[in-house]
Design a protein around this motif. Sequence first.
Motif, PDB file in Angstrom:
ATOM      1  N   GLY A 140       1.751  11.999   6.439  1.00  7.89           N
ATOM      2  CA  GLY A 140       1.446  10.575   6.504  1.00  7.89           C
ATOM      3  C   GLY A 140       0.148  10.343   7.254  1.00  7.89           C
ATOM      4  O   GLY A 140      -0.779   9.701   6.759  1.00  7.89           O
ATOM      5  N   SER A 141       0.062  10.904   8.463  1.00  8.46           N
ATOM      6  CA  SER A 141      -1.194  10.767   9.210  1.00  8.46           C
ATOM      7  C   SER A 141      -2.314  11.497   8.477  1.00  8.46           C
ATOM      8  O   SER A 141      -3.420  10.979   8.323  1.00  8.46           O
TER       9      SER A 141
ATOM     10  N   SER B 125       6.487   0.215   1.459  1.00 11.06           N
ATOM     11  CA  SER B 125       7.200  -0.985   1.908  1.00 11.06           C
ATOM     12  C   SER B 125       6.987  -2.129   0.933  1.00 11.06           C
ATOM     13  O   SER B 125       5.989  -2.170   0.209  1.00 11.06           O
TER      14      SER B 125
ATOM     15  N   ASN C  18      -0.864   8.645  18.767  1.00  8.85           N
ATOM     16  CA  ASN C  18      -1.925   9.653  18.905  1.00  8.85           C
ATOM     17  C   ASN C  18      -3.068   9.406  17.926  1.00  8.85           C
ATOM     18  O   ASN C  18      -4.244   9.618  18.258  1.00  8.85           O
ATOM     19  N   ILE C  19      -2.700   8.983  16.741  1.00  7.92           N
ATOM     20  CA  ILE C  19      -3.730   8.741  15.717  1.00  7.92           C
ATOM     21  C   ILE C  19      -4.671   7.627  16.182  1.00  7.92           C
ATOM     22  O   ILE C  19      -5.893   7.695  15.984  1.00  7.92           O
TER      23      ILE C  19
ATOM     24  N   MET D 162       0.829  -1.207   0.000  1.00  7.80           N
ATOM     25  CA  MET D 162       0.000   0.000   0.000  1.00  7.80           C
ATOM     26  C   MET D 162       0.866   1.260   0.000  1.00  7.80           C
ATOM     27  O   MET D 162       1.949   1.288   0.581  1.00  7.80           O
TER      28      MET D 162
ATOM     29  N   ALA E 242       0.368   6.286  14.027  1.00  8.58           N
ATOM     30  CA  ALA E 242       1.113   6.301  15.284  1.00  8.58           C
ATOM     31  C   ALA E 242       0.152   6.447  16.481  1.00  8.58           C
ATOM     32  O   ALA E 242      -1.061   6.566  16.312  1.00  8.58           O
TER      33      ALA E 242
ATOM     34  N   TRP F 284       4.000   2.798  12.241  1.00  7.39           N
ATOM     35  CA  TRP F 284       3.323   2.676  10.938  1.00  7.39           C
ATOM     36  C   TRP F 284       1.859   2.304  11.135  1.00  7.39           C
ATOM     37  O   TRP F 284       1.444   1.895  12.207  1.00  7.39           O
ATOM     38  N   GLU F 285       1.108   2.545  10.095  1.00  2.00           N
ATOM     39  CA  GLU F 285      -0.345   2.323  10.127  1.00  2.00           C
ATOM     40  C   GLU F 285      -1.034   3.206  11.164  1.00  2.00           C
ATOM     41  O   GLU F 285      -2.047   2.829  11.734  1.00  2.00           O
TER      42      GLU F 285
ATOM     43  N   MET G 121       0.338   5.231   0.857  1.00  2.00           N
ATOM     44  CA  MET G 121      -0.454   6.391   1.282  1.00  2.00           C
ATOM     45  C   MET G 121       0.453   7.566   1.618  1.00  2.00           C
ATOM     46  O   MET G 121       0.214   8.703   1.215  1.00  2.00           O
ATOM     47  N   THR G 122       1.523   7.280   2.404  1.00  2.00           N
ATOM     48  CA  THR G 122       2.325   8.341   3.015  1.00  2.00           C
ATOM     49  C   THR G 122       3.146   9.117   1.987  1.00  2.00           C
ATOM     50  O   THR G 122       3.853   8.521   1.180  1.00  2.00           O
TER      51      THR G 122
ATOM     52  N   PHE H 196       6.956   6.614   1.714  1.00  2.00           N
ATOM     53  CA  PHE H 196       7.137   5.253   2.252  1.00  2.00           C
ATOM     54  C   PHE H 196       6.318   4.303   1.378  1.00  2.00           C
ATOM     55  O   PHE H 196       5.110   4.501   1.200  1.00  2.00           O
TER      56      PHE H 196
HETATM   57  C1  LIG Z   1       9.346   1.146   8.418  1.00  2.00           C
HETATM   58  C2  LIG Z   1       8.165   1.911   7.904  1.00  2.00           C
HETATM   59  C3  LIG Z   1       7.459   1.401   6.827  1.00  2.00           C
HETATM   60  C4  LIG Z   1       6.358   2.095   6.318  1.00  2.00           C
HETATM   61  N1  LIG Z   1       5.683   1.584   5.239  1.00  2.00           N
HETATM   62  C5  LIG Z   1       4.657   2.279   4.697  1.00  2.00           C
HETATM   63  C6  LIG Z   1       3.964   1.810   3.549  1.00  2.00           C
HETATM   64  O1  LIG Z   1       4.243   0.725   3.040  1.00  2.00           O
HETATM   65  N2  LIG Z   1       2.986   2.570   3.021  1.00  2.00           N
HETATM   66  C7  LIG Z   1       2.634   3.763   3.573  1.00  2.00           C
HETATM   67  O2  LIG Z   1       1.739   4.418   3.052  1.00  2.00           O
HETATM   68  N3  LIG Z   1       3.263   4.246   4.666  1.00  2.00           N
HETATM   69  C8  LIG Z   1       4.256   3.527   5.242  1.00  2.00           C
HETATM   70  N4  LIG Z   1       4.906   4.009   6.348  1.00  2.00           N
HETATM   71  C9  LIG Z   1       4.590   5.338   6.826  1.00  2.00           C
HETATM   72  C10 LIG Z   1       3.828   5.369   8.132  1.00  2.00           C
HETATM   73  O3  LIG Z   1       2.558   4.824   7.987  1.00  2.00           O
HETATM   74  C11 LIG Z   1       3.833   6.832   8.588  1.00  2.00           C
HETATM   75  O4  LIG Z   1       5.166   7.153   8.927  1.00  2.00           O
HETATM   76  C12 LIG Z   1       2.906   7.088   9.748  1.00  2.00           C
HETATM   77  O5  LIG Z   1       1.577   6.925   9.355  1.00  2.00           O
HETATM   78  C13 LIG Z   1       3.092   8.507  10.317  1.00  2.00           C
HETATM   79  O6  LIG Z   1       3.069   9.457   9.309  1.00  2.00           O
HETATM   80  P1  LIG Z   1       4.232  10.549   9.195  1.00  2.00           P
HETATM   81  O7  LIG Z   1       5.533   9.806   9.185  1.00  2.00           O
HETATM   82  O8  LIG Z   1       3.968  11.417   8.029  1.00  2.00           O
HETATM   83  O9  LIG Z   1       4.182  11.366  10.514  1.00  2.00           O
HETATM   84  P2  LIG Z   1       3.136  12.601  10.931  1.00  2.00           P
HETATM   85  O10 LIG Z   1       1.871  12.340  10.203  1.00  2.00           O
HETATM   86  O11 LIG Z   1       3.878  13.837  10.625  1.00  2.00           O
HETATM   87  O12 LIG Z   1       3.022  12.343  12.430  1.00  2.00           O
HETATM   88  C14 LIG Z   1       4.066  12.657  13.357  1.00  2.00           C
HETATM   89  C15 LIG Z   1       3.532  12.514  14.768  1.00  2.00           C
HETATM   90  O13 LIG Z   1       2.462  13.408  14.952  1.00  2.00           O
HETATM   91  C16 LIG Z   1       1.346  12.739  15.509  1.00  2.00           C
HETATM   92  N5  LIG Z   1       0.116  13.382  15.019  1.00  2.00           N
HETATM   93  C17 LIG Z   1      -0.304  13.491  13.748  1.00  2.00           C
HETATM   94  N6  LIG Z   1      -1.493  14.112  13.709  1.00  2.00           N
HETATM   95  C18 LIG Z   1      -1.835  14.405  14.981  1.00  2.00           C
HETATM   96  C19 LIG Z   1      -2.949  15.054  15.599  1.00  2.00           C
HETATM   97  N7  LIG Z   1      -4.001  15.491  14.902  1.00  2.00           N
HETATM   98  N8  LIG Z   1      -2.948  15.182  16.948  1.00  2.00           N
HETATM   99  C20 LIG Z   1      -1.920  14.720  17.692  1.00  2.00           C
HETATM  100  N9  LIG Z   1      -0.858  14.107  17.166  1.00  2.00           N
HETATM  101  C21 LIG Z   1      -0.809  13.945  15.814  1.00  2.00           C
HETATM  102  C22 LIG Z   1       1.480  11.297  15.070  1.00  2.00           C
HETATM  103  O14 LIG Z   1       0.833  10.419  15.986  1.00  2.00           O
HETATM  104  C23 LIG Z   1       2.992  11.118  15.088  1.00  2.00           C
HETATM  105  O15 LIG Z   1       3.413  10.748  16.357  1.00  2.00           O
HETATM  106  C24 LIG Z   1       5.984   3.312   6.898  1.00  2.00           C
HETATM  107  C25 LIG Z   1       6.693   3.807   8.001  1.00  2.00           C
HETATM  108  C26 LIG Z   1       7.765   3.119   8.501  1.00  2.00           C
HETATM  109  C27 LIG Z   1       8.519   3.679   9.676  1.00  2.00           C
END
Ligand SMILES: Cc1cc2nc3c(=O)[nH]c(=O)nc-3n(C[C@H](O)[C@H](O)[C@H](O)COP(=O)(O)OP(=O)(O)OC[C@H]3O[C@@H](n4cnc5c(N)ncnc54)[C@H](O)[C@@H]3O)c2cc1C
Length: 550
Positions: free
Chosen positions: A185-186, A217, A436-437, A177, A434, A431-432, A179-180, A215
């Motif tokens: 990402g969130s 994977s 807070n989400i 998948m 974090a 992933w999927e 998305m990010t 991202f």
């Molecule tokens: C090893 C690895 C593999 C991955 N593989 C995939 C993949 O195959 N496909 C894919 O699509 N993604 C993938 N991801 C991405 C992953 O799903 C995202 O990193 C994750 O969803 C967080 O998004 P972000 O990194 O943009 O962080 P952000 O969205 O910037 O979030 C950063 C922090 O802010 C917090 N936050 C965000 N919004 C709020 C809010 N409204 N209130 C309070 N706190 C908030 C979050 O909880 C987090 O702690 C992968 C990540 C990793 C580390």
Amino acid sequence: MATHEVTNQARPFEGLNLFDINQPLQAALQRHHPGFDRARFRALGQDAGSAAMQADARLAHTHTPELRSHDRFGRRIDQVEFHPSYHALMAAALRQRLHGSPWAEGPGSHVERAAAFMLFTEAEPSVLCPISMTFAVTPALRANAAIFAEWGPKLADTRYDPRFVPAAAKHAVTMGMGMTEKQGGSDVRSNTTRAEPDGEDAWGRRFRITGHKWFLSAPMCDAFLVLAQAPSGLSCFFLPRLLPDGTVNTLHIQRLKHKLGNQANASSEVEFDRAAAWLVGDEGRGVPQILAMGALTRLDCALGTAGLMRQALSVALHHSAQRHAFGKRLADQPAMKNVLADLALESEAATALAMRLARAVDRTEHGLDADGHEAVMRRVLTPIAKFWICKRGSAFGQEAMECLGGNGYVEEQGEGVMARIYREMPVNSIWEGAGNIQALDLLRALRSGPVADALMHEVAAARAANAAVERLAMRVRHGLDEAGDEAQARRLARDVALLVEAALLHDSSPDAVFDAFCRGRLDEPSDVFGALPAGCDLDAVIARAMPWEA
Ligand SMILES: Cc1cc2nc3c(=O)[nH]c(=O)nc-3n(C[C@H](O)[C@H](O)[C@H](O)COP(=O)(O)OP(=O)(O)OC[C@H]3O[C@@H](n4cnc5c(N)ncnc54)[C@H](O)[C@@H]3O)c2cc1C
């Protein structure tokens, strides 16, 4: 000439049947699917605990995936090379039916698959990333009936085929998948990747995708569900690596991520240059569409971390039972007993919670939820289990590692598994979605149905049995009624998790486990493991976790 004799070092933790020694997992299977195929689990437990599988896990982590962006003549090929041990593990995971198989099987299939997924995690968790996505994609992909008719059976086929050839030439396929993106990402609503209409064919409405994913994977999967901005808004698309006519789709792998853990699995950054993709579901409804997949990978995050906890616990128990210090086995030192018992409680509670969620998935998917209770539990326990189990994982991994002292911190070319577990732990939390989400998703779940009543029904017996459970239930009930303050979301998520865990331990675990959990988690909670209050039956809790002679 020998300078010294090596003594007082533990033997490797290998050759044990990981199913036979896992009483909490057996209890969960017995409770949620009494007719489970015991022979299947005994065979898997034997494999997962074998030295051969441990060797594959070590090699797949030591010889990590390599990107081959171009061939030697300068043409793009966008492929990733893996060590043969990675492929051996993938093949084993498919043979164990951890991917799409449960969708084609009868009631209980999701419970069995969940338990098998946990056991396999104890052997190697990285390959379970593409396996999990291949499992989770089915409900979302069904929305494109034409594609699903071709791909559905291959997502469930057990004959692993890593060849980079069109799906039509393969028995089994895998899916990922995307998305990010860099800017979010969130908050996937900020996705900038564009989808332009490009006609219609046997697979429905075709689009051209241009943009990137930060991202992605397992980029050697055969296809991906991706989000992109179509004329009517963010939409979900099926994007294969190879097109039906055999040409390579324009998905370019920019580089592989250098990750903290999860080393055997490749995670990439990609760009799409007018890549062909087909609409899945309604245009403009991409987020709910792909979240049908995300909800199930969240289940797997909880299962995976519970599996890692059990692995770390087993190694810690095995070591402590053999290593002596200050005239006793470590396992007989009272302070260490408290640590081991506390870890055992956490591991059993995590197993119970993850398996309870799997039951809710099973019942709802197989139409065995006449009164709707399981649907509510599935909705609410998905963020709860993902949040709490994964959040506890890193602290758990650190403490289990410490049980081995310096040996826990040392990897020795991948043979010291504790460091690998510790590095793996945080990924399921991030992933999927974090932490807070997940906690915020709990607040959303509260608006989706009669959550408070369903939860109170679920925990009724434990409330009656223990005053601390009753106090927590009252607090949770109040919290659910008042929910809305995002600053308190994690607090509420933690309380719901502890309440449900207590109820599950009450129903399926020995009294000593339930009692110690109530004392150590509800009555006198502590910030560190190993601070269970006096009066807990540490020996009984440890004996439950360690039914083998080390
Ligand atoms: C090893 C690895 C593999 C991955 N593989 C995939 C993949 O195959 N496909 C894919 O699509 N993604 C993938 N991801 C991405 C992953 O799903 C995202 O990193 C994750 O969803 C967080 O998004 P972000 O990194 O943009 O962080 P952000 O969205 O910037 O979030 C950063 C922090 O802010 C917090 N936050 C965000 N919004 C709020 C809010 N409204 N209130 C309070 N706190 C908030 C979050 O909880 C987090 O702690 C992968 C990540 C990793 C580390």
